[in-house]
Design a protein around this motif. Structure first.
Motif, mmCIF file in Angstrom:
data_model
loop_
_atom_site.group_PDB
_atom_site.id
_atom_site.type_symbol
_atom_site.label_atom_id
_atom_site.label_comp_id
_atom_site.label_asym_id
_atom_site.label_seq_id
_atom_site.Cartn_x
_atom_site.Cartn_y
_atom_site.Cartn_z
ATOM 1 N N VAL A 1 -7.298 -4.277 4.390
ATOM 2 C CA VAL A 1 -5.903 -3.862 4.598
ATOM 3 C C VAL A 1 -4.895 -4.961 4.286
ATOM 4 O O VAL A 1 -3.953 -4.749 3.511
ATOM 5 C CB VAL A 1 -5.702 -3.368 6.047
ATOM 6 C CG1 VAL A 1 -4.239 -3.011 6.303
ATOM 7 C CG2 VAL A 1 -6.607 -2.173 6.328
ATOM 8 N N ALA B 1 -2.092 -4.993 1.185
ATOM 9 C CA ALA B 1 -0.697 -4.827 1.597
ATOM 10 C C ALA B 1 0.157 -5.994 1.124
ATOM 11 O O ALA B 1 1.227 -5.800 0.529
ATOM 12 C CB ALA B 1 -0.614 -4.689 3.114
ATOM 13 N N SER C 1 1.049 -6.191 -2.537
ATOM 14 C CA SER C 1 2.044 -5.226 -3.025
ATOM 15 C C SER C 1 3.482 -5.684 -2.785
ATOM 16 O O SER C 1 4.420 -5.042 -3.252
ATOM 17 C CB SER C 1 1.832 -3.873 -2.334
ATOM 18 O OG SER C 1 2.310 -3.880 -0.993
ATOM 19 N N THR D 1 6.457 0.725 12.196
ATOM 20 C CA THR D 1 6.477 2.057 11.620
ATOM 21 C C THR D 1 7.836 2.703 11.858
ATOM 22 O O THR D 1 8.502 2.435 12.862
ATOM 23 C CB THR D 1 5.391 2.942 12.246
ATOM 24 O OG1 THR D 1 5.646 3.068 13.651
ATOM 25 C CG2 THR D 1 4.004 2.346 12.024
ATOM 26 N N ARG E 1 3.990 2.244 -2.113
ATOM 27 C CA ARG E 1 3.016 1.161 -2.307
ATOM 28 C C ARG E 1 1.721 1.482 -1.569
ATOM 29 O O ARG E 1 0.625 1.256 -2.084
ATOM 30 C CB ARG E 1 3.573 -0.159 -1.765
ATOM 31 C CG ARG E 1 4.779 -0.723 -2.477
ATOM 32 C CD ARG E 1 5.151 -2.029 -1.772
ATOM 33 N NE ARG E 1 6.541 -2.367 -1.936
ATOM 34 C CZ ARG E 1 7.174 -3.254 -1.177
ATOM 35 N NH1 ARG E 1 6.525 -3.871 -0.205
ATOM 36 N NH2 ARG E 1 8.451 -3.520 -1.385
ATOM 37 N N TYR E 2 1.854 1.968 -0.357
ATOM 38 C CA TYR E 2 0.687 2.319 0.453
ATOM 39 C C TYR E 2 -0.121 3.432 -0.207
ATOM 40 O O TYR E 2 -1.361 3.353 -0.293
ATOM 41 C CB TYR E 2 1.150 2.741 1.847
ATOM 42 C CG TYR E 2 0.070 3.335 2.718
ATOM 43 C CD1 TYR E 2 -0.986 2.557 3.186
ATOM 44 C CD2 TYR E 2 0.111 4.680 3.075
ATOM 45 C CE1 TYR E 2 -1.974 3.105 3.994
ATOM 46 C CE2 TYR E 2 -0.875 5.230 3.881
ATOM 47 C CZ TYR E 2 -1.908 4.441 4.340
ATOM 48 O OH TYR E 2 -2.881 4.987 5.136
ATOM 49 N N ARG E 3 0.558 4.447 -0.712
ATOM 50 C CA ARG E 3 -0.142 5.561 -1.348
ATOM 51 C C ARG E 3 -0.866 5.119 -2.616
ATOM 52 O O ARG E 3 -1.930 5.647 -2.949
ATOM 53 C CB ARG E 3 0.843 6.698 -1.661
ATOM 54 C CG ARG E 3 1.287 7.493 -0.427
ATOM 55 C CD ARG E 3 2.079 8.714 -0.813
ATOM 56 N NE ARG E 3 3.422 8.386 -1.254
ATOM 57 C CZ ARG E 3 4.495 8.393 -0.463
ATOM 58 N NH1 ARG E 3 4.352 8.707 0.823
ATOM 59 N NH2 ARG E 3 5.682 8.093 -0.934
ATOM 60 N N SER F 1 -2.228 2.245 -3.121
ATOM 61 C CA SER F 1 -3.318 1.332 -2.801
ATOM 62 C C SER F 1 -4.608 2.108 -2.554
ATOM 63 O O SER F 1 -4.615 3.329 -2.408
ATOM 64 C CB SER F 1 -2.991 0.502 -1.556
ATOM 65 O OG SER F 1 -3.091 1.307 -0.389
ATOM 66 N N SER G 1 -3.398 0.859 8.984
ATOM 67 C CA SER G 1 -3.241 0.379 7.615
ATOM 68 C C SER G 1 -1.867 0.733 7.064
ATOM 69 O O SER G 1 -1.209 -0.090 6.413
ATOM 70 C CB SER G 1 -4.343 0.936 6.712
ATOM 71 O OG SER G 1 -4.346 2.347 6.711
ATOM 72 N N LYS G 2 -1.401 1.948 7.322
ATOM 73 C CA LYS G 2 -0.069 2.322 6.852
ATOM 74 C C LYS G 2 1.001 1.438 7.489
ATOM 75 O O LYS G 2 1.907 0.940 6.815
ATOM 76 C CB LYS G 2 0.216 3.794 7.177
ATOM 77 C CG LYS G 2 1.588 4.265 6.682
ATOM 78 C CD LYS G 2 1.933 5.660 7.204
ATOM 79 C CE LYS G 2 1.067 6.714 6.592
ATOM 80 N NZ LYS G 2 1.525 8.092 6.975
ATOM 81 N N PHE H 1 1.548 -2.130 5.964
ATOM 82 C CA PHE H 1 2.356 -2.268 4.751
ATOM 83 C C PHE H 1 3.821 -2.538 5.106
ATOM 84 O O PHE H 1 4.492 -3.331 4.440
ATOM 85 C CB PHE H 1 2.213 -1.027 3.869
ATOM 86 C CG PHE H 1 1.049 -1.087 2.928
ATOM 87 C CD1 PHE H 1 1.232 -1.254 1.570
ATOM 88 C CD2 PHE H 1 -0.252 -0.996 3.411
ATOM 89 C CE1 PHE H 1 0.148 -1.319 0.696
ATOM 90 C CE2 PHE H 1 -1.342 -1.074 2.568
ATOM 91 C CZ PHE H 1 -1.146 -1.234 1.195
#
Length: 350
Positions: free
Chosen positions: A18, A22, A25, A127, A295-297, A299, A307-308, A311
């Motif tokens: 992870v 992250a 990116s 988040t 960016r997360y999508r 990866s 994990s989300k 980022f």
């Protein structure tokens, strides 16, 4: 403004799955090196890192590294975090960041003199859902808060075939209370108030596990934990966490005089008003939030809430260091780690 931030990783589990994707990116982040007893080579080569070593002290001392990410087992966190501080590095430490209240206090005191960012990996604070809840509660949207709960069920230790490793050893910081309970404690402290008292019970369901050679060992860590809380304001609360469940959930519920907020494992928020009407909240996302989600999508990171969230956290950390900021707003500091440790201690240090 710094041109870039050089990053080094101690450990090759969460860091490899992870953290490295992250950080890679984020504009201005450079992955410099990694240290691991067994997996440094594959990890370093996967991300084209020039420094690959089994000696974590060499990694920390490297001149091109400004940020050290500590994802080793918890029994190593104190020594590695202290060594990083002493070498003038910014630190991002996995939780729990200590095994005892004394270690936690020493790290907090060292961080006050460090002049660098000393952060804990409580990424859920960053988040959009948690930021939304924080803003609403700061505006007294629920009025006086009466009660708050945080509950997590996970499945990855839910049968006897899961192998014996550090997760099974209390002396190494294993167990659901330290790994997941620390997140729940931190979220309630962040959203509601400081926790002034806790009565905690730890349970070990699977009492023996086999190692890689088929030998059985006694499990000394917990796989289920529950705690009844009292907040400084006088409000009550409760935390429950399990890694031996057969369902997956992660729920926050905050009850006040004007209504209730609920957040689920996907970051969906519901609001129940004083009349009992439930409304699904549409989270306001900025253009930058959408960029980070993209960016997360893109990866190959395994999809889950942690994990989300990382980022978002990685982006904020790199920006703060590049801008040479002394504080990262909303981040969990080593002081937060010390205060969370006081609650963990009600289960660990009985």
């Amino acid at each position: 403004m710094r041109d870039h931030v050089g990053i080094g990783f101690i450990g090759s589990g969460f860091a490899r799955r992870v953290q490295a994707p992250a950080f890679s990116s984020v504009p201005g982040a450079r992955l410099i090196g990694c240290s691991s007893p067994n997996h440094a080579g594959p990890f370093g080569r996967e991300f084209n890192m020039p420094v690959i070593t089994t000696n974590w002290k060499d990694l920390i001392a490297h001149d091109d590294i400004q940020l050290v990410c500590i994802t080793s087992t918890p029994d190593h966190h104190y020594e590695q975090a202290m060594y990083s501080i002493e070498h003038g590095k910014h630190v991002l430490c996995e939780k729990p960041f200590a095994l005892t209240s004394g270690q936690a206090k020493s790290l907090w005191e060292a961080s006050l003199k460090a002049g660098t960012l000393c952060l804990l990996d409580h990424e859920l604070r960053f988040t959009p859902a948690v930021k939304y809840l924080k803003s609403k509660l700061e505006k007294y949207d629920l009025g006086e808060i009466f009660f708050a709960t945080a509950a997590s069920d996970l499945t990855f230790r839910n049968n006897a075939d899961h192998p014996f490793n550090w997760w099974s050893e209390k002396s190494k910081g294993g167990g659901s209370w330290g790994a997941i309970g620390s997140h729940l404690i931190d979220l309630l402290r962040h959203l509601v108030d400081e926790i002034s008292a806790a009565d905690t019970t730890l349970t070990t369901g699977y009492k023996k596990r086999k190692d890689a050679n088929g030998k059985y060992h006694e499990v000394t860590s917990d796989d289920i934990a529950a705690s009844i809380l009292r907040f400084r304001s006088g409000a009550g609360g409760m935390i429950y966490t399990s890694t031996a469940s057969f369902e997956t959930r992660f729920d926050i519920r905050i009850i006040g005089e004007k209504g209730t907020y609920m957040m689920d494992i996907h970051g969906n928020i519901s609001h129940i008003d004083a009349s009992g009407r439930t409304t699904e909240v549409h989270l306001p996302l900025t253009a930058h939030d959408e960029e980070i989600l993209e960016r997360y999508r893109r990866s190959n990171v395994p999809a889950n809430k942690f994990s989300k969230a990382f980022f978002f956290y990685a982006d904020a950390i790199v920006k703060a260091i590049r801008n040479e900021e002394d504080i990262l707003q909303n981040a969990a500091t080593f002081e937060d780690g010390y205060l969370t440790q006081q609650v963990l201690a009600t289960g660990w240090e009985k």
